[in-house]
Design a protein around this motif. Structure first.
Motif, short mmCIF file in Angstrom:
data_model
loop_
_atom_site.label_atom_id
_atom_site.label_comp_id
_atom_site.label_asym_id
_atom_site.label_seq_id
_atom_site.Cartn_x
_atom_site.Cartn_y
_atom_site.Cartn_z
N HIS A 2 0.80 -1.22 0.00
CA HIS A 2 0.00 0.00 0.00
C HIS A 2 0.84 1.27 0.00
N GLN A 3 2.16 1.10 -0.01
CA GLN A 3 3.09 2.24 -0.02
C GLN A 3 2.84 3.19 1.16
N ILE A 4 2.70 2.59 2.33
CA ILE A 4 2.56 3.36 3.56
C ILE A 4 3.52 2.77 4.59
N SER A 5 3.77 3.50 5.66
CA SER A 5 4.66 2.98 6.70
C SER A 5 3.92 1.95 7.54
N LYS A 6 4.70 1.16 8.27
CA LYS A 6 4.09 0.16 9.16
C LYS A 6 3.28 0.85 10.25
N ALA A 7 3.76 1.99 10.71
CA ALA A 7 3.02 2.74 11.74
C ALA A 7 1.66 3.21 11.20
N GLU A 8 1.64 3.65 9.94
CA GLU A 8 0.38 4.08 9.33
C GLU A 8 -0.57 2.90 9.17
N LEU A 9 -0.03 1.76 8.77
CA LEU A 9 -0.84 0.56 8.62
C LEU A 9 -1.49 0.17 9.95
N ILE A 10 -0.69 0.18 11.01
CA ILE A 10 -1.20 -0.18 12.34
C ILE A 10 -2.28 0.81 12.78
N CYS A 28 -11.02 -0.45 6.31
CA CYS A 28 -10.95 0.66 5.37
C CYS A 28 -10.28 0.21 4.07
N LYS A 29 -10.74 0.76 2.97
CA LYS A 29 -10.26 0.34 1.65
C LYS A 29 -8.77 0.61 1.47
N GLU A 30 -8.23 1.57 2.23
CA GLU A 30 -6.82 1.91 2.09
C GLU A 30 -5.88 0.77 2.44
N ILE A 31 -6.36 -0.21 3.24
CA ILE A 31 -5.50 -1.34 3.61
C ILE A 31 -6.08 -2.70 3.22
N ALA A 32 -7.15 -2.69 2.42
CA ALA A 32 -7.67 -3.96 1.90
C ALA A 32 -6.59 -4.62 1.05
N THR A 33 -6.33 -5.90 1.30
CA THR A 33 -5.19 -6.58 0.67
C THR A 33 -5.61 -7.97 0.19
N GLU A 82 -11.24 -7.48 1.70
CA GLU A 82 -11.81 -6.31 2.37
C GLU A 82 -12.26 -6.63 3.78
N GLN A 83 -11.79 -7.74 4.33
CA GLN A 83 -12.15 -8.12 5.69
C GLN A 83 -10.90 -8.35 6.52
N THR A 84 -11.07 -8.26 7.83
CA THR A 84 -10.01 -8.65 8.74
C THR A 84 -10.59 -9.72 9.66
N GLY A 85 -9.73 -10.49 10.28
CA GLY A 85 -10.20 -11.58 11.13
C GLY A 85 -9.11 -12.06 12.06
N ILE A 86 -9.49 -12.97 12.95
CA ILE A 86 -8.56 -13.51 13.94
C ILE A 86 -8.65 -15.02 13.92
N TYR A 87 -7.52 -15.69 13.76
CA TYR A 87 -7.50 -17.15 13.76
C TYR A 87 -7.64 -17.64 15.21
N PRO A 88 -8.72 -18.34 15.55
CA PRO A 88 -8.95 -18.77 16.93
C PRO A 88 -8.17 -20.02 17.31
#
Length: 237
Positions: free
Chosen positions: A119-127, A153-158, A178-184
């Motif tokens: 996404h051409q952003i810093s890791k801090a921006e991603l977090i 947000c669409k800015e970090i959809a991967t 376009e989703q995030t999740g947690i592996y249980p």
């Protein structure tokens, strides 16, 4: 939001179309309707399955006919109509707000750098982008306790990884499309892992084994590696 529709789905199921898109309002209505159905269960109903925009209700048509002496679909439609109508005008937000601590250190988030480069952003921006918004649990699936979280947000959809990993540790936080999740639990997977939570999302010995439920609002709280280790060792986690 448009009118909620109740339709026949084969000869042993009914599908409730709650919305056109998966969003917080749709998830709220799915939560409300499913809770009301659970409270007003009737003989012959076999299963209720929640989707991103739908609720599918499975029933035994032979049992239904013998019990109620009429068309199973007509009977269920009459049962569901007042529940659906109530949900249309229900505006109170009664979701649980769940704060999930996440350590975004690269040791625990092996794809953090790759996603930031993509996404051409810093890791801090991603977090900051990942942890700076609320997510809604659309449904639990794929693995026991796995939450599909909408609201990324669409800015970090991967896109998902071309070659899935054979082993992803429990607690890993990832981005997939376009989703995030947690592996249980430990499992294979193709999501981009950017961090990890010390919380146990799946607790098989508990009465309700999944920590998160459909309709919950999730907020990620960045923590340090030291805090992660401390929480990981706590008995409550």
């Amino acid at each position: 939001m448009g009118k909620i529709k109740i339709k026949s789905f084969g000869d042993s199921a009914v599908i409730i179309k709650v919305g056109e898109q998966s969003n917080i309002e749709t998830s709220q209505r799915i939560k409300i309707i499913s809770e009301q159905i659970d409270q007003q269960r009737f003989d012959g109903l076999t299963e209720v399955v929640l989707g991103l925009t739908t609720i599918t209700i499975y029933y035994n048509p032979f049992a239904m006919y013998q019990l109620y002496g009429e068309s199973p679909f007509r009977f269920i439609h009459e049962k569901l109509t007042p529940i659906v109508n109530k949900a249309v005008y229900y505006r109170e937000n009664n979701s649980r707000i769940m704060t999930i601590p996440v350590c975004y250190e690269e040791e625990l988030g092996p794809d953090l750098e790759a996603v930031s480069i993509y996404h051409q952003i810093s890791k801090a921006e991603l977090i900051a982008l990942h942890s700076g918004q609320d997510y809604v649990v659309h449904m639990i699936g794929f693995a026991p306790g796995f939450p599909y979280l909408g609201g990324l947000c669409k800015e970090i959809a991967t896109p998902r990884k071309a070659s899935p990993r054979t082993r992803i540790p429990a607690g890993s936080v990832g981005i997939g499309g376009e989703q995030t999740g947690i592996y249980p639990i430990e499992s294979p997977g193709g999501w981009n892992i950017i961090g990890k939570t010390p919380l146990k999302l799946f607790r098989p010995d508990d009465e309700i084994p999944s920590l998160l439920r459909a309709g919950d609002i999730v907020r990620f709280q960045p923590i340090t590696f030291k805090e992660f280790q401390s929480l990981k060792g706590a008995a409550s986690f």
